[in-house]
Design an enzyme around this catalytic site. Structure first.
Site, PDB file in Angstrom:
ATOM      1  N   THR A   1       0.837  -1.207   0.000  1.00 19.27           N
ATOM      2  CA  THR A   1       0.000   0.000   0.000  1.00 19.27           C
ATOM      3  C   THR A   1       0.871   1.256   0.000  1.00 19.27           C
ATOM      4  O   THR A   1       0.663   2.182  -0.786  1.00 19.27           O
ATOM      5  CB  THR A   1      -0.941  -0.013   1.222  1.00 19.27           C
ATOM      6  OG1 THR A   1      -1.826  -1.132   1.092  1.00 19.27           O
ATOM      7  CG2 THR A   1      -1.739   1.269   1.335  1.00 19.27           C
TER       8      THR A   1
ATOM      9  N   SER B   1       5.311  -6.549  -1.897  1.00 20.45           N
ATOM     10  CA  SER B   1       4.849  -6.695  -0.520  1.00 20.45           C
ATOM     11  C   SER B   1       5.335  -8.022   0.047  1.00 20.45           C
ATOM     12  O   SER B   1       5.253  -9.056  -0.629  1.00 20.45           O
ATOM     13  CB  SER B   1       3.317  -6.638  -0.487  1.00 20.45           C
ATOM     14  OG  SER B   1       2.849  -6.938   0.805  1.00 20.45           O
TER      15      SER B   1
ATOM     16  N   THR C   1      12.776   4.871  11.508  1.00 16.68           N
ATOM     17  CA  THR C   1      13.668   3.772  11.914  1.00 16.68           C
ATOM     18  C   THR C   1      13.218   2.482  11.243  1.00 16.68           C
ATOM     19  O   THR C   1      12.040   2.133  11.288  1.00 16.68           O
ATOM     20  CB  THR C   1      13.637   3.631  13.453  1.00 16.68           C
ATOM     21  OG1 THR C   1      14.061   4.870  14.009  1.00 16.68           O
ATOM     22  CG2 THR C   1      14.540   2.508  13.925  1.00 16.68           C
TER      23      THR C   1
ATOM     24  N   HIS D   1       4.189  -9.833   2.743  1.00 18.17           N
ATOM     25  CA  HIS D   1       3.283 -10.861   3.288  1.00 18.17           C
ATOM     26  C   HIS D   1       2.551 -11.663   2.220  1.00 18.17           C
ATOM     27  O   HIS D   1       1.807 -12.583   2.532  1.00 18.17           O
ATOM     28  CB  HIS D   1       2.306 -10.246   4.298  1.00 18.17           C
ATOM     29  CG  HIS D   1       1.200  -9.423   3.705  1.00 18.17           C
ATOM     30  ND1 HIS D   1      -0.084  -9.904   3.560  1.00 18.17           N
ATOM     31  CD2 HIS D   1       1.174  -8.161   3.232  1.00 18.17           C
ATOM     32  CE1 HIS D   1      -0.857  -8.960   3.042  1.00 18.17           C
ATOM     33  NE2 HIS D   1      -0.114  -7.887   2.828  1.00 18.17           N
TER      34      HIS D   1
ATOM     35  N   CYS E   1     -10.158  -6.437   0.535  1.00 16.55           N
ATOM     36  CA  CYS E   1     -10.635  -5.133   0.973  1.00 16.55           C
ATOM     37  C   CYS E   1     -12.093  -4.921   0.548  1.00 16.55           C
ATOM     38  O   CYS E   1     -12.836  -4.225   1.196  1.00 16.55           O
ATOM     39  CB  CYS E   1      -9.777  -4.024   0.383  1.00 16.55           C
ATOM     40  SG  CYS E   1      -8.036  -4.356   0.552  1.00 16.55           S
TER      41      CYS E   1
ATOM     42  N   GLN F   1       1.156  -8.979  -6.416  1.00 15.84           N
ATOM     43  CA  GLN F   1       0.636 -10.347  -6.578  1.00 15.84           C
ATOM     44  C   GLN F   1       1.502 -11.190  -7.500  1.00 15.84           C
ATOM     45  O   GLN F   1       1.477 -12.420  -7.418  1.00 15.84           O
ATOM     46  CB  GLN F   1      -0.806 -10.317  -7.100  1.00 15.84           C
ATOM     47  CG  GLN F   1      -1.818  -9.795  -6.115  1.00 15.84           C
ATOM     48  CD  GLN F   1      -2.003 -10.704  -4.890  1.00 15.84           C
ATOM     49  OE1 GLN F   1      -1.603 -11.866  -4.871  1.00 15.84           O
ATOM     50  NE2 GLN F   1      -2.606 -10.159  -3.846  1.00 15.84           N
TER      51      GLN F   1
HETATM   52  C1  LIG Z   1      -2.350  -6.060  -6.089  1.00 16.56           C
HETATM   53  C2  LIG Z   1      -2.138  -5.557  -4.696  1.00 16.56           C
HETATM   54  N1  LIG Z   1      -1.500  -4.398  -4.512  1.00 16.56           N
HETATM   55  C3  LIG Z   1      -1.270  -3.907  -3.296  1.00 16.56           C
HETATM   56  C4  LIG Z   1      -1.703  -4.569  -2.159  1.00 16.56           C
HETATM   57  C5  LIG Z   1      -1.442  -3.981  -0.815  1.00 16.56           C
HETATM   58  O1  LIG Z   1      -0.335  -4.596  -0.194  1.00 16.56           O
HETATM   59  P1  LIG Z   1      -0.150  -4.529   1.408  1.00 16.56           P
HETATM   60  O2  LIG Z   1      -1.180  -5.450   1.992  1.00 16.56           O
HETATM   61  O3  LIG Z   1       1.252  -5.009   1.632  1.00 16.56           O
HETATM   62  O4  LIG Z   1      -0.333  -3.123   1.815  1.00 16.56           O
HETATM   63  C6  LIG Z   1      -2.398  -5.784  -2.310  1.00 16.56           C
HETATM   64  C7  LIG Z   1      -2.923  -6.490  -1.129  1.00 16.56           C
HETATM   65  O5  LIG Z   1      -3.908  -7.180  -1.178  1.00 16.56           O
HETATM   66  C8  LIG Z   1      -2.609  -6.292  -3.612  1.00 16.56           C
HETATM   67  O6  LIG Z   1      -3.255  -7.440  -3.809  1.00 16.56           O
END
Ligand SMILES: Cc1ncc(COP(=O)(O)O)c(C=O)c1O
Length: 371
Positions: A70, A193, A231, A195, A318, A173
């Site tokens: 994000t 990302s 930090t 996770h 989301c 993704q």
């Molecule tokens: C395509 C895509 N972009 C960005 C994000 C956001 O990543 P994060 O959860 O690390 O903020 C997601 C999370 O679902 C995602 O699927």
């Protein structure tokens, strides 16, 4: 429990956790500290930067660590010169769409790039934004979180570059699921990302082409070459690095398994009368299948599956909770009633053929009850 929602998040890999633990316990130094504990933390962050850079074929000095996908996406859109135009695809993640809306409200000209019925970027839409002299930046995701559709980002980057238009790609993704080469993609910015690749939550990266104009979102201590103050979350960054290293070294092996599981899953789904697999004809991630069932409600099915210990998504994480049909499917022109029935399965490294068999069996039983 059968977990089939790996595009929402992945469980942390044991080897990743192992790598992180010393930085949560013994090596707690601030990476800016000049003494030994600080240097240990700095060195761990440097190693992770190399690992993340290698995952996408970039150099370590091109990687800025962020708090996740994000933040990387938000930062990618923070570079616009005053009054410069922005174009984003209609199927981007909300972490692109929402900042885009704010930029529009602030007076930047904004265009939305449409997709066809398969979820692929329409070439005419690219031609149109190229003709618009105001377009300065474009954002097109490498792979979609709902449908798994992979865009031809290399081709679009080349087309845009010929007209001095810069391209950001959200590879959150795609990373760990398909090979990524930053240089070959030809983009100026790329988001990642942790996770989504069996790393910890709260870490991500923005990869940048040397010389690109970058604006920090956070100002302060000058960390991350001055592009992202604060930090460093050393343990999370170490975990992200380890996850990236494993994602690269095990990519082929993981994909071989996932492709077999996916075939098993899709064969099972196709045996359900009337079921539609969205974007079936488009190139897709090896772990993602989104489908619709006539006369079903995706949210209701999700809840019934949950009662039986199976975790799936009814669209993007989301968006679930809301009753609106998925905007991704809407952009593809999917009938709103069918879109309302959508479920997304996203497989991961620990799933087994037996789990897929159990899922299909239960889904069939639930569909029979509904029908
Ligand atoms: C395509 C895509 N972009 C960005 C994000 C956001 O990543 P994060 O959860 O690390 O903020 C997601 C999370 O679902 C995602 O699927």
């Amino acid at each position: 429990m059968i977990y089939l929602d790996h595009n929402a998040t992945t469980p942390i890999d044991d080897r990743v956790l192992e790598a992180m633990l010393p930085y949560l316990k013994s090596f707690y130094g601030n990476a800016s500290g000049l003494y030994r504990l600080g240097r240990l933390a700095r060195s761990a962050v440097d190693t992770a930067r190399n690992q993340v850079a290698e995952l996408v074929g970039a150099s370590a000095s091109q990687v800025i660590f962020t708090s996740g996908g994000t933040e990387a996406n938000n930062q990618a859109l923070a570079n616009l010169e005053p009054a410069a135009g922005l174009a984003v695809s209609a199927i981007e993640h909300p972490s692109i769409l929402e900042p885009t809306e704010r930029l529009r409200q602030q007076g930047h000209p904004v265009s939305i790039i449409g997709v066809d019925q398969h979820g692929l970027i329409r070439q005419e839409a690219i031609d149109e934004i190229i003709r618009d002299p105001k377009t300065a930046w474009v954002s097109i995701m490498l792979a979609n979180n709902e449908t798994g559709v992979i865009q031809d980002v290399t081709r679009h980057a080349g087309q845009l570059k010929d007209h001095n238009i810069s391209l950001h790609t959200d590879a959150v993704q795609a990373a760990g699921k398909i090979p990524i080469d930053f240089k070959r993609l030809g983009v100026q910015l790329l988001s990642l990302s942790s996770h989504k690749i069996y790393g910890p939550k709260g870490a991500g990266a923005l990869v940048f082409e040397k010389g690109v104009r970058l604006s920090p979102l956070l100002l302060g201590g000058g960390q991350e070459q001055g592009y992202r103050a604060g930090t460093e979350n050393v343990a999370a960054i170490v975990g992200f690095g380890k996850a990236a290293e494993l994602a690269k070294s095990e990519l082929d092996q993981r994909n071989e398994r996932l492709s077999l599981l996916n075939t098993h899953l899709e064969d099972g789904l196709r045996s359900i009368p009337g079921l539609t697999i969205f974007s079936e004809a488009a190139p897709r991630l090896p772990n993602t299948v989104q489908f619709g069932l006539p006369n079903s409600d995706g949210e209701m099915l999700l809840m019934k599956l949950d009662q039986q210990g199976i975790a799936v998504s009814s669209g993007s994480a989301c968006a679930s909770g809301g009753r609106e049909p998925s905007y991704v499917l809407t952009a593809m022109g999917v009938d709103p009633v069918l879109a309302q029935s959508a479920l997304r399965i996203s497989l991961g490294t620990a799933n087994t053929p037996d789990q897929i068999t159990q899922f299909i069996k239960l889904l069939k039983a639930l569909v029979c009850q509904e029908g």
